[in-house]
Design a protein around this motif. Structure first.
Motif: not given
Length: 252
Positions: A62-65, A187-191, A209-212
């Motif tokens: 779910l998080l990768t894309p 990274a998940n917030h960047l887009p 930052a903070n890739q999960l």
């Protein structure tokens, strides 16, 4: 008022509270009504949902894309500033400074400091207002941590008024105008963050930052056993999905 309502509603719609409410509804129908079929549906759906979202293959799929839009920034750039967006924090003067940065905040600050070391002529800007009754702002706490990591105080700027990413983008626009800068956030917030900055006609250089989401080797049992750690990954994907939906509604 709208800001508080948005935060409360968004918090209740996150996976754990949402599924707990669903399980609670199922238990209510099971014990206090004759609607046993509905109770079974609620309980089964809640249990399966909680199980799946707590498994690494599901959570990180779910998080990768969301995280894979922008690569790690590993080179210097001619920029005026490095902007580090605020995140979770508290303030206890008896703690080590870095302990006051919660969740996604510490990785953002450390990545911001790393970017500054590659661009030492730039200013490093921390954003984020005070939360609740906290005597310190998110920006000031992050700045204190950066100082302990070797960033000179005269290189640090704090923007203490923005309460969310939308207002952070506006504040950065007022401060920097059209000067080039690096934007550091999770990274998940960047887009989603870049969309807010694009609204202000800004095109920062993205520095995730903070890739999960984990794609490197793991022990088999770590992938197979449900864990609150993986649930937190699902939560980040869910949270950003809600954020993008709210962004689409308010921009529309």
């Amino acid at each position: 008022m709208l800001f508080t309502l948005k935060k409360i509603t968004g918090g209740l719609l996150l996976p754990l509270p949402f599924l707990l409410v669903l399980l609670g509804i199922g238990l209510f129908f099971l014990w206090f009504s004759q609607r046993q079929r509905l109770a079974k549906i609620c309980l089964t759906t809640g249990w399966i949902g909680l199980l799946l979202l707590s498994l690494q293959p599901v959570a990180d799929r779910l998080l990768t894309p969301i995280e894979n839009h922008y690569p790690t920034l590993n080179h210097s750039s001619p920029v005026a500033a490095i902007v580090v967006l605020g995140g979770g924090y508290t303030y206890n003067p008896e703690w080590a400074p870095s302990s006051n940065l919660l969740g996604n905040s510490l990785p953002r600050v450390t990545e911001g400091v790393r970017q500054w070391r590659m661009n030492p002529s730039a200013k490093i800007i921390f954003t984020g207002a005070a939360a609740g009754n906290n005597p310190r702002s998110s920006a000031s706490v992050a700045a204190e941590v950066a100082e302990t990591l070797g960033v000179p105080r005269d290189k640090i700027v704090t923007l203490d008024s923005p309460r969310d990413t939308h207002h952070e983008a506006i504040a950065v626009k007022h401060l920097l105008g059209d000067q080039p800068f690096i934007l550091v956030t999770s990274a998940n917030h960047l887009p989603r963050a870049l969309q807010f900055f694009a609204e202000q006609h800004l095109s920062p250089i993205p520095a995730p930052a903070n890739q999960l989401a984990i794609h490197s080797p793991l022990n088999g049992w770590e992938r197979a056993i449900p864990s609150p750690y993986w649930l937190s990954h699902s939560e980040r994907a869910w949270y950003e999905g809600l954020g993008r939906m709210w962004q689409w509604i308010t921009q529309g």
